[in-house]
Design a protein around this motif. Structure first.
Motif, PDB file in Angstrom:
ATOM      1  N   LEU A   1     -91.695  23.349  25.097  1.00 11.37           N
ATOM      2  CA  LEU A   1     -92.400  22.388  24.464  1.00 11.37           C
ATOM      3  C   LEU A   1     -93.389  22.833  22.723  1.00 11.37           C
ATOM      4  N   GLU A   2     -92.820  24.524  22.497  1.00  9.94           N
ATOM      5  CA  GLU A   2     -93.549  25.566  21.256  1.00  9.94           C
ATOM      6  C   GLU A   2     -93.750  24.463  20.394  1.00  9.94           C
ATOM      7  N   ASP A   3     -92.328  23.006  19.761  1.00 16.24           N
ATOM      8  CA  ASP A   3     -92.855  22.696  18.073  1.00 16.24           C
ATOM      9  C   ASP A   3     -93.620  21.516  18.766  1.00 16.24           C
ATOM     10  N   THR A   4     -94.867  22.582  18.556  1.00 18.61           N
ATOM     11  CA  THR A   4     -95.976  20.594  18.437  1.00 18.61           C
ATOM     12  C   THR A   4     -95.714  20.247  17.243  1.00 18.61           C
ATOM     13  N   GLN A   5     -94.505  19.950  16.158  1.00 22.12           N
ATOM     14  CA  GLN A   5     -94.303  18.761  15.569  1.00 22.12           C
ATOM     15  C   GLN A   5     -93.756  17.661  16.416  1.00 22.12           C
ATOM     16  N   ALA A   6     -92.767  17.665  17.494  1.00 20.88           N
ATOM     17  CA  ALA A   6     -92.158  16.580  18.196  1.00 20.88           C
ATOM     18  C   ALA A   6     -93.019  16.002  18.628  1.00 20.88           C
ATOM     19  N   GLU A   7     -92.216  14.549  18.779  1.00 23.55           N
ATOM     20  CA  GLU A   7     -92.963  14.184  19.901  1.00 23.55           C
ATOM     21  C   GLU A   7     -92.456  14.056  21.134  1.00 23.55           C
ATOM     22  N   LEU A   8     -93.781  13.579  22.318  1.00 26.46           N
ATOM     23  CA  LEU A   8     -92.824  13.104  23.128  1.00 26.46           C
ATOM     24  C   LEU A   8     -92.112  11.846  23.617  1.00 26.46           C
ATOM     25  N   TRP A   9     -91.482  11.371  24.403  1.00 26.00           N
ATOM     26  CA  TRP A   9     -91.270   9.863  23.957  1.00 26.00           C
ATOM     27  C   TRP A   9     -90.864   9.469  26.327  1.00 26.00           C
ATOM     28  N   VAL A  10     -91.127   8.871  26.469  1.00 31.32           N
ATOM     29  CA  VAL A  10     -91.122   8.581  27.075  1.00 31.32           C
ATOM     30  C   VAL A  10     -90.495   7.104  27.965  1.00 31.32           C
ATOM     31  N   VAL A  11     -88.635   7.741  28.617  1.00 32.72           N
ATOM     32  CA  VAL A  11     -87.831   6.341  28.387  1.00 32.72           C
ATOM     33  C   VAL A  11     -88.169   6.446  29.388  1.00 32.72           C
ATOM     34  N   PRO A  12     -87.710   4.776  29.492  1.00 30.87           N
ATOM     35  CA  PRO A  12     -87.781   3.607  31.179  1.00 30.87           C
ATOM     36  C   PRO A  12     -86.207   3.560  31.240  1.00 30.87           C
ATOM     37  N   ALA A  13     -85.916   3.628  32.309  1.00 25.92           N
ATOM     38  CA  ALA A  13     -84.045   3.106  32.499  1.00 25.92           C
ATOM     39  C   ALA A  13     -84.077   2.157  32.647  1.00 25.92           C
ATOM     40  N   PRO A  14     -83.028   1.169  32.372  1.00 26.92           N
ATOM     41  CA  PRO A  14     -82.648  -0.005  30.686  1.00 26.92           C
ATOM     42  C   PRO A  14     -83.020  -0.916  32.702  1.00 26.92           C
ATOM     43  N   SER A  15     -82.763  -2.144  32.492  1.00 24.58           N
ATOM     44  CA  SER A  15     -82.737  -2.662  33.830  1.00 24.58           C
ATOM     45  C   SER A  15     -81.284  -3.872  33.250  1.00 24.58           C
ATOM     46  N   HIS A  16     -80.881  -4.418  34.585  1.00 22.24           N
ATOM     47  CA  HIS A  16     -80.007  -5.136  34.643  1.00 22.24           C
ATOM     48  C   HIS A  16     -80.056  -6.456  34.663  1.00 22.24           C
ATOM     49  N   ARG A  17     -81.896  -6.391  35.060  1.00 22.60           N
ATOM     50  CA  ARG A  17     -81.858  -8.239  35.282  1.00 22.60           C
ATOM     51  C   ARG A  17     -82.626  -8.736  33.723  1.00 22.60           C
TER      52      ARG A  17
ATOM     53  N   LYS B   1     -83.243   3.335  15.811  1.00 18.81           N
ATOM     54  CA  LYS B   1     -82.417   3.887  14.390  1.00 18.81           C
ATOM     55  C   LYS B   1     -81.865   4.926  14.810  1.00 18.81           C
ATOM     56  N   ASP B   2     -81.257   5.707  14.272  1.00 16.24           N
ATOM     57  CA  ASP B   2     -80.741   6.958  14.621  1.00 16.24           C
ATOM     58  C   ASP B   2     -81.459   7.773  15.147  1.00 16.24           C
ATOM     59  N   VAL B   3     -80.468   8.036  16.119  1.00  6.09           N
ATOM     60  CA  VAL B   3     -82.249   8.925  16.904  1.00  6.09           C
ATOM     61  C   VAL B   3     -81.339  10.287  17.497  1.00  6.09           C
ATOM     62  N   ARG B   4     -79.744  10.779  17.539  1.00  8.80           N
ATOM     63  CA  ARG B   4     -79.103  11.736  17.838  1.00  8.80           C
ATOM     64  C   ARG B   4     -79.570  12.812  16.983  1.00  8.80           C
ATOM     65  N   GLY B   5     -80.420  14.208  17.631  1.00 11.01           N
ATOM     66  CA  GLY B   5     -80.371  15.412  16.975  1.00 11.01           C
ATOM     67  C   GLY B   5     -82.072  15.881  17.041  1.00 11.01           C
ATOM     68  N   SER B   6     -82.943  13.812  17.779  1.00 15.57           N
ATOM     69  CA  SER B   6     -84.479  14.189  17.371  1.00 15.57           C
ATOM     70  C   SER B   6     -84.656  15.567  17.786  1.00 15.57           C
ATOM     71  N   LYS B   7     -86.155  16.172  17.265  1.00 16.18           N
ATOM     72  CA  LYS B   7     -86.294  16.384  18.028  1.00 16.18           C
ATOM     73  C   LYS B   7     -87.189  16.320  19.407  1.00 16.18           C
ATOM     74  N   ALA B   8     -87.877  15.254  19.447  1.00 17.07           N
ATOM     75  CA  ALA B   8     -88.552  14.810  20.188  1.00 17.07           C
ATOM     76  C   ALA B   8     -88.211  15.451  22.180  1.00 17.07           C
ATOM     77  N   HIS B   9     -89.088  15.192  22.828  1.00 20.44           N
ATOM     78  CA  HIS B   9     -88.292  15.735  24.122  1.00 20.44           C
ATOM     79  C   HIS B   9     -88.836  14.712  25.042  1.00 20.44           C
ATOM     80  N   LEU B  10     -87.961  14.132  25.515  1.00 25.60           N
ATOM     81  CA  LEU B  10     -87.373  12.601  26.845  1.00 25.60           C
ATOM     82  C   LEU B  10     -88.641  13.442  28.393  1.00 25.60           C
ATOM     83  N   VAL B  11     -89.039  11.804  28.829  1.00 25.89           N
ATOM     84  CA  VAL B  11     -89.305  12.422  30.383  1.00 25.89           C
ATOM     85  C   VAL B  11     -88.406  10.738  30.508  1.00 25.89           C
ATOM     86  N   PHE B  12     -87.275  11.133  31.359  1.00 24.69           N
ATOM     87  CA  PHE B  12     -86.929  10.318  31.490  1.00 24.69           C
ATOM     88  C   PHE B  12     -87.501   9.286  33.380  1.00 24.69           C
TER      89      PHE B  12
END
Length: 230
Positions: free
Chosen positions: A85-101, A172-183
């Protein structure tokens, strides 16, 4: 909703065993998938009961606050190392599991409601200069026709989820984003959904810090924790 039900899902535990695959992130559950907590999750999932959905969002908020507290970072991010978490310019993304419903239009899934609560609680991280922004990002999609995991054994669950997820086409293209994710997901059983989500996210060079679920079934090992999220 009675007071007993409102206190359900407030005890955090680490899922330590019983998953199909080894993962290098900490995985946390708010309770066992049984009793009143199971009934609340099912009421939110299948009947969209407002009181149940509200409680799930409140529990997510509690989890988010823990994630940015001094104690919470040591606890919940222990498997991800807080120095990520040292990179304070990064975002934190909370990513929900996709639903089949394909539910009613405009009605969020339980995972989306839980994710919203976590993001709200984690907003304190912006004030503490841990991250620049916190938001829910609905990154993942699941192939049409994929069926529910309900009633399937471990190997069948793995087959049912393998190669079924992808990054949404409208993202949008997210490959290599500096964001930190919580699934986040609603229920963890074998770990098949988590494994597939991690596969897709890691293929896109995204950094997944940890995973939080509302409940772990009896198939998943859980370490008791004294940390109360109320």
């Amino acid at each position: 909703m009675c007071q007993v039900c409102r206190q359900s899902g407030r005890q955090i535990s680490e899922v330590s065993a019983g998953l199909l695959v080894d993962v290098d992130i900490a995985v946390w559950a708010l309770g066992a998938y049984c009793g009143s907590w199971r009934r609340i999750i099912l009421a939110a999932k299948h009947r969209k009961v407002p009181a149940a959905l509200k409680l799930i969002e409140e529990c997510g908020y509690d989890v988010g606050k823990q994630l940015v507290s001094s104690e919470g970072c040591n606890l919940v991010l222990s498997g991800a190392r807080a120095d990520n978490l040292e990179d304070t310019q990064a975002e934190l993304w909370v990513v929900p599991a996709p639903s089949h419903r394909r539910g009613r239009s405009g009605m969020p899934s339980v995972a989306q409601v839980f994710a919203l609560g976590i993001a709200r609680g984690y907003a304190r991280g912006v004030e503490e200069n841990l991250v620049s922004r916190v938001r829910v990002v609905d990154l993942l999609s699941i192939k049409p026709g994929v069926t529910s995991q309900a009633g399937l054994g471990g190997k069948a669950r793995a087959r049912n989820r393998a190669e079924t997820m992808s990054i949404k086409g409208n993202v949008k293209d997210v490959r290599g984003s500096k964001a930190h994710l919580v699934f986040v997901d609603d229920v963890l059983a074998s770990g098949a959904t988590l494994a597939e989500a991690l596969r897709v996210l890691e293929l896109n060079d995204l950094s997944v810090l940890t995973c939080a679920v509302l409940a772990a079934s009896s198939n998943s090992g859980r370490k008791d924790s004294k940390d109360n999220l109320s």
